[in-house]
Enzyme design. Structure first.
Site, PDB file in Angstrom:
ATOM      1  N   HIS A 172      -2.874 -10.668 -22.627  1.00 61.17           N
ATOM      2  CA  HIS A 172      -2.330 -11.922 -23.181  1.00 61.17           C
ATOM      3  C   HIS A 172      -2.804 -12.184 -24.602  1.00 61.17           C
ATOM      4  O   HIS A 172      -2.005 -12.358 -25.536  1.00 61.17           O
ATOM      5  CB  HIS A 172      -2.753 -13.098 -22.299  1.00 61.17           C
ATOM      6  N   HIS A 230      -7.684  -8.803 -17.999  1.00 53.66           N
ATOM      7  CA  HIS A 230      -6.404  -9.510 -17.925  1.00 53.66           C
ATOM      8  C   HIS A 230      -6.164 -10.350 -19.171  1.00 53.66           C
ATOM      9  O   HIS A 230      -5.326 -10.021 -20.005  1.00 53.66           O
ATOM     10  CB  HIS A 230      -6.375 -10.372 -16.664  1.00 53.66           C
ATOM     11  N   ASN A 256      -2.378  -7.801 -12.913  1.00 55.73           N
ATOM     12  CA  ASN A 256      -1.871  -9.149 -12.609  1.00 55.73           C
ATOM     13  C   ASN A 256      -1.223  -9.272 -11.240  1.00 55.73           C
ATOM     14  O   ASN A 256      -1.556 -10.169 -10.464  1.00 55.73           O
ATOM     15  CB  ASN A 256      -0.877  -9.593 -13.681  1.00 55.73           C
ATOM     16  N   ILE A 271       3.744 -13.953 -17.266  1.00 55.74           N
ATOM     17  CA  ILE A 271       2.935 -14.806 -16.392  1.00 55.74           C
ATOM     18  C   ILE A 271       1.510 -14.277 -16.415  1.00 55.74           C
ATOM     19  O   ILE A 271       1.258 -13.154 -16.845  1.00 55.74           O
ATOM     20  CB  ILE A 271       3.483 -14.832 -14.949  1.00 55.74           C
ATOM     21  N   HIS A 288      -0.662  -4.696 -17.942  1.00 55.92           N
ATOM     22  CA  HIS A 288      -0.611  -6.072 -17.427  1.00 55.92           C
ATOM     23  C   HIS A 288      -0.172  -6.097 -15.978  1.00 55.92           C
ATOM     24  O   HIS A 288      -0.734  -6.843 -15.160  1.00 55.92           O
ATOM     25  CB  HIS A 288       0.328  -6.936 -18.270  1.00 55.92           C
TER      26      HIS A 288
END
Length: 1039
Positions: free
Chosen positions: A702, A697, A893, A1039, A889
């Site tokens: 990110h 993740h 997530n 997010i 993602h």
């Protein structure tokens, strides 16, 4: 003949004197009622009008008045009512009476004119006409002294020089006359010579009237700024129709001089306010030789920033010109530099119109800024730095952390903030209350208010401290399994937060039910997995199934060699060969085939965290409340296409004077073996949770994406087609990453306090980046091939044959990959019809070079980096980036609360060693008598579990303004019919893909995605409603 600067200065002086006299003459008309004929009806004394007459006829007085007008209401100053007393010719006179607005809601004068409003003391004239007549009377007196004031019965257009027009255009005002021009379409210019003032009329035949409509979004800041001095000053700005200064820029150079053409400027005034949209309007007269509009400058005359959505220029023969801004416009009082926006038409660097080339380069330089000083909130500068702001050793020495990024701890780079270094560690940057990100990277106010920043910060600032108050002992575990269930049925009583409102207001998703009105109860929503099967987390088949269709489907690998061996130094870490033997495997598969045959038939799969984690075991075991092993978990592929767990190996390296320890646990048919197997699974699940959060993740999506974003803004112009392709995929990522540095991955943040690596979390992430991360392997097909989960097969639908045919993440992911790749191919091939355009595109090459050599500087010399030489190279690179920020993602997530909301299914840490490692009589006795207590003690503590559950609820949530992949077209993409058509196909395929997923989830043959008590696999389903839904693929990592 007067030439040069002297002539320009005289024109400005003459114009300023005309403006001042016109204003004073208008005041005279306003005061005197009907041009001085009836003083009493106007409520003014003859002496006041005589004073104005004398003022108008006295050059020295006019000069003085002009200076005071410039000081008080001219230039950039905003008008306050108290300023009126500073004007000598207005002494003892009430400003609001004279202006005729009498405390009305401030509106631009043009709005008063349009509405037909007439000041109380001038019953037959509008505010606009009075000001215009004052200017006309002044000019009429200068040009035709014999013209009597009262002989003005007919309306005609009198043209005055526009104060904001660079070029030959002029403004027309309606006044009354019986003898002047009567054709409203003619454009007249009034000029003069030094020797004498004469009227000069010139007619322009082919000018274009263009109306600009600007849409500004109403913001919360706007609402709360309605109170206070600055709001009043901004209302006066709106009143005078000077809210935004708009400047049109030609895409062409002047053919005579070879320089940029003079721009055209005009103030925009408010015309409408409906809902969250505020409309402003400006009217331009564009000369025939101006050419195509290529860009605009915008200056915000308010004291507060504005969010400008777009500008539409209508009136051109070729149709409207669209400029999508979606950007915060700073106040000119904060920064004098105007904001530049290019039109929605995209250009490669080599195709840039000559009139825009200089601006294209200058805007990029603005975004690059410099590496000096601390970045301030509201700036738009993009630059790089290492992760040196995770702790604050000045205030708490225990939060000192090594720099992540560089030779010792390789890592991608983050956005530079430029804060000063700490006193106790010159390598560590201080941590301020908020972390800088460029202004346009911040969350929208809907996302800010309803979801991300507000809710996430509420969890950190309010909920976690309250949980700590409610759960006094931070080491306290759950006494019974039923006490875990009580989190969903009964909840936790928390202290009130009256100073912040109610818990239900702060965290509406978590506080869904109030059992007692006098108490605030944290009552978690039951995850969909537990809703369907209360004991799902206990079952071995579910444990195995989730490696293919759960929260972390990116770690499972094919076993290609036997026996299993470590690559670590045996002198440090002990025997390399695994304790899982061929005999153990054959006992578990019960004679179906030999171990060697199983390897050749591609039937054995593994979760291998042995070599990655073993170097950290000794350090992590020194931390309070956590432990660690290196682990291997072996699975067998059954004839039904499902995985069956065979064995778990846990290893401790030589440490503390003890030799290497390793033990294998297998599914058993005796109570002791069953409970040892459950404990071993709890350790492996903790390893899975940590790897998922820190690697699958955080690192792979990110963290590694931030350099792509920074480089794109520094090297790709806003008008570059590749920038416009990538832009929706980069929204809000830098903001959520900054929040992660503040609260999640920071020293003593949620990751460190709740996941097994503790203070070594980011060092572990760095080690995996160093050993495993490769950009080319981030492409889904190559990732699957690398892990042995697929092989190339041109006859297969997606060009790959899966080793496990029913692999939901891979099955759905490959379809989505192909849809994205087809869209990217259509887009790239349209702009790069000739391969040479790729190599010669200096911005594109600079972007990719900076990604490799600066953003991922610690891997800059790796040979596997793609080289952008052909459209195929570019398509593969862009598809990989888009897949990572959207599909990958979403897969790791938005299922977090579904699969980890009931934490025994995904414990984030193991707090107790296996009871068989160092056999302790007391521990063994407890294990024999109450094995459930050993399992509950191994699980996270109450404060760890509830904190993570609250965070995962927030992180799994779709915002109401979520922007889903391919759902809405970007405005710039509509400019090209080919791109528009390609997007329609892209959108259609995504909708078709939703149907494919629904069909797969009802196919009873696909046992890894459906069955009794199974949550259907929908994590890659493109669209979703707001909330925790377990589906939906947004454009970006928001997010």
């Amino acid at each position: 003949m007067i030439r040069g600067d002297r002539a320009n200065g005289m024109r400005k002086s003459f114009k300023a004197e005309c403006d001042t006299k016109a204003f004073l003459l208008w005041l005279r008309i306003t005061w005197s009622g009907k041009r001085g004929d009836n003083f009493e009806s106007a409520g003014r004394k003859p002496a006041e009008v005589r004073a104005l007459n004398e003022l108008l006829s006295n050059p020295e007085s006019v000069t003085k008045a002009r200076a005071e007008l410039a000081r008080v209401i001219g230039g950039n100053k905003k008008v306050e009512e108290i300023d009126v007393s500073n004007l000598p010719f207005l002494h003892s006179v009430d400003m609001k009476d004279r202006m005729g607005i009498a405390l009305r809601k401030p509106e631009p004068l043009i709005e008063l004119a349009k509405s037909g409003y007439t000041p109380a003391h001038t019953k037959t004239r509008t505010a606009k006409s009075l000001l215009v007549e004052g200017k006309h009377l002044l000019l009429a007196t200068m040009l035709k002294p014999q013209l009597h004031q009262s002989a003005l019965p007919a309306k005609i257009p009198l043209l005055l020089p526009k104060p904001f027009l660079h070029g030959s255009g002029h403004a027309a005002f309606p006044v009354h006359s019986s003898s002047l021009f009567t054709k409203p379409n003619k454009q007249v210019r009034v000029g003069y010579k030094h020797e004498s003032i004469k009227s000069i009329a010139s007619v322009t035949q082919q000018t274009t009237d263009v109306k600009a409509v600007l849409t500004v979004k109403q913001t919360v800041v706007d609402f709360w700024s309605d109170i206070g001095l600055e709001r009043g000053l901004d209302d006066f700005t709106d009143l005078f129709g000077k809210t935004l200064l708009l400047e049109l820029v030609s895409a062409e150079l002047d053919p005579k001089t070879g320089l940029e053409k003079a721009s055209i400027r005009k103030y925009a005034h408010k015309i409408d306010h409906e809902g969250e949209d505020i409309k402003y309007e400006a009217d331009f007269v564009v000369p025939p030789d101006f050419g195509e509009v290529g860009a605009i400058f915008v200056e915000n005359e308010h004291h507060k920033e504005m969010y400008l959505h777009d500008v539409v220029l209508d009136g051109f023969p070729t149709g409207p010109v669209h400029v999508t801004c979606d950007s915060w416009i700073h106040s000119k009082f904060d920064n004098k530099k105007k904001r530049l926006f290019f039109t929605n038409k995209s250009y490669l660097p080599s195709e840039t119109p000559n009139g825009l080339k200089k601006l294209r380069g200058e805007e990029l330089q603005t975004l690059r800024g410099n590496d000096n000083g601390e970045r301030k909130k509201g700036e738009r500068i993009y630059d790089y730095d290492v992760y040196n702001d995770l702790g604050n050793p000045d205030s708490d020495p225990e939060t000192a952390r090594p720099v992540i990024g560089g030779k010792q701890h390789p890592y991608p780079r983050r956005c530079r903030t430029g804060r000063p270094r700490t006193e106790s560690d010159p390598l560590t940057e201080t941590r301020s209350g908020s972390f800088y990100v460029p202004r346009d990277e911040e969350f929208s106010e809907i996302k800010m208010g309803t979801f991300s920043a507000k809710t996430l910060k509420s969890v950190f600032h309010a909920l976690i401290p309250s949980l700590s108050s409610a759960i006094v002992d931070s080491d306290l575990g759950f006494p019974f399994l039923s006490s875990i269930d009580a989190l969903f049925n009964e909840g936790i009583n928390l202290p009130s937060i009256k100073q912040q409102g109610s818990w239900k207001d702060v965290l509406p998703n978590l506080f869904r039910a109030i059992v007692d009105e006098t108490k605030d109860v944290l009552k978690f929503e039951t995850p969909a997995t537990m809703e369907r099967d209360r004991f799902f987390w206990f079952r071995d088949e579910e444990f195995a199934r989730q490696t293919l269709s759960g929260l972390n489907p990116c770690s499972i690998k094919l076993v290609t060699e036997w026996p299993l061996r470590s690559k670590l130094d045996p002198e440090i870490y002990g025997t390399q060969e695994s304790a899982i033997t061929a005999e153990m495997v054959e006992q578990e598969i019960k004679g179906f085939m030999t171990c060697e045959q199983a390897v050749k038939a591609q039937k054995l799969f593994i979760l291998d965290y042995h070599d990655l984690f073993l170097p950290f075991v000794s350090k992590i075991r020194e931390l309070k409340g956590t432990t660690l092993y290196g682990s291997r978990t072996l699975f067998f592929l059954t004839h039904e296409g499902t995985l069956r767990p065979l064995a778990i190996e846990l290893t401790r390296p030589p440490m503390d004077g003890k030799p290497q320890w390793k033990e294998v646990y297998r599914p058993a048919w005796h109570s002791t073996g069953v409970w040892l197997w459950r404990l071993a699974k709890a350790h492996v699940l903790a390893h899975e949770s940590g790897y998922h959060q820190l690697i699958s993740h955080w690192l792979r999506t990110h963290c590694c994406t931030e350099p792509y974003i920074i480089a794109a803004n520094r090297q790709l112009s806003e008008m570059h087609p590749i920038y416009r392709l990538l832009h929706p995929h980069f929204r809000y990522t830098m903001e959520i990453n900054a929040l992660a540095r503040q609260f999640l991955i920071s020293a003593k943040g949620v990751i460190e306090t709740s996941f097994f690596p503790g203070k070594y979390s980011m060092e572990l992430s760095s080690a995996v980046y160093d050993q495993e991360w490769r950009f080319d392997y981030e492409a889904l097909p190559k990732d699957l091939i690398k892990r042995g989960m697929a092989v190339e097969d041109p006859s297969a639908p997606n060009g790959l044959k899966l080793t496990v045919e029913d692999y939901p993440y891979a099955n759905d992911g490959l379809v989505l990959w192909d849809i994205i790749k087809e869209w990217v191919s259509d887009y790239v091939n349209h702009y790069y019809s000739d391969p040479s355009l790729i190599v010669s595109d200096n911005e594109l090459q600079a972007w990719w070079t900076e990604v490799r050599t600066v953003g991922h500087a610690d891997k800059k010399d790796e040979p596997w980096w793609p080289v952008l030489q052909t459209p195929q190279d570019l398509v593969e690179t862009l598809t990989t980036i888009i897949w990572i920020v959207s599909g990958h993602h979403a897969a790791v997530n938005f299922g977090q609360y579904t699969y980890a909301g009931y934490f025994p299914n995904r414990p984030t840490t193991a707090r107790m060693n296996m009871p068989t490692e160092d056999q302790n009589d007391e521990i063994l006795k407890l294990f024999w008598e109450k094995p459930e207590v050993i399992l509950l003690t191994t699980f996270p503590s109450q404060i760890q579990a509830t904190t993570v559950m609250a965070i995962l609820d927030v992180l799994s949530n779709h915002s109401p303004d979520e922007e889903y992949l391919g759902q809405e077209i970007e405005p710039a993409w509509t400019e090209e019919p080919v791109i528009n058509a390609a997007f329609v196909k892209f959108n259609g395929r995504l909708k078709e893909f939703e149907g494919i997923i629904d069909e797969r989830n009802t196919d009873i043959k696909l046992k890894n995605r459906n069955g009794a008590g199974i949550v259907p696999y929908e994590l890659l389903k493109p669209f979703s409603d707001p909330g925790v839904t377990g589906k939906g693929v947004p454009y970006s990592i928001s997010i």
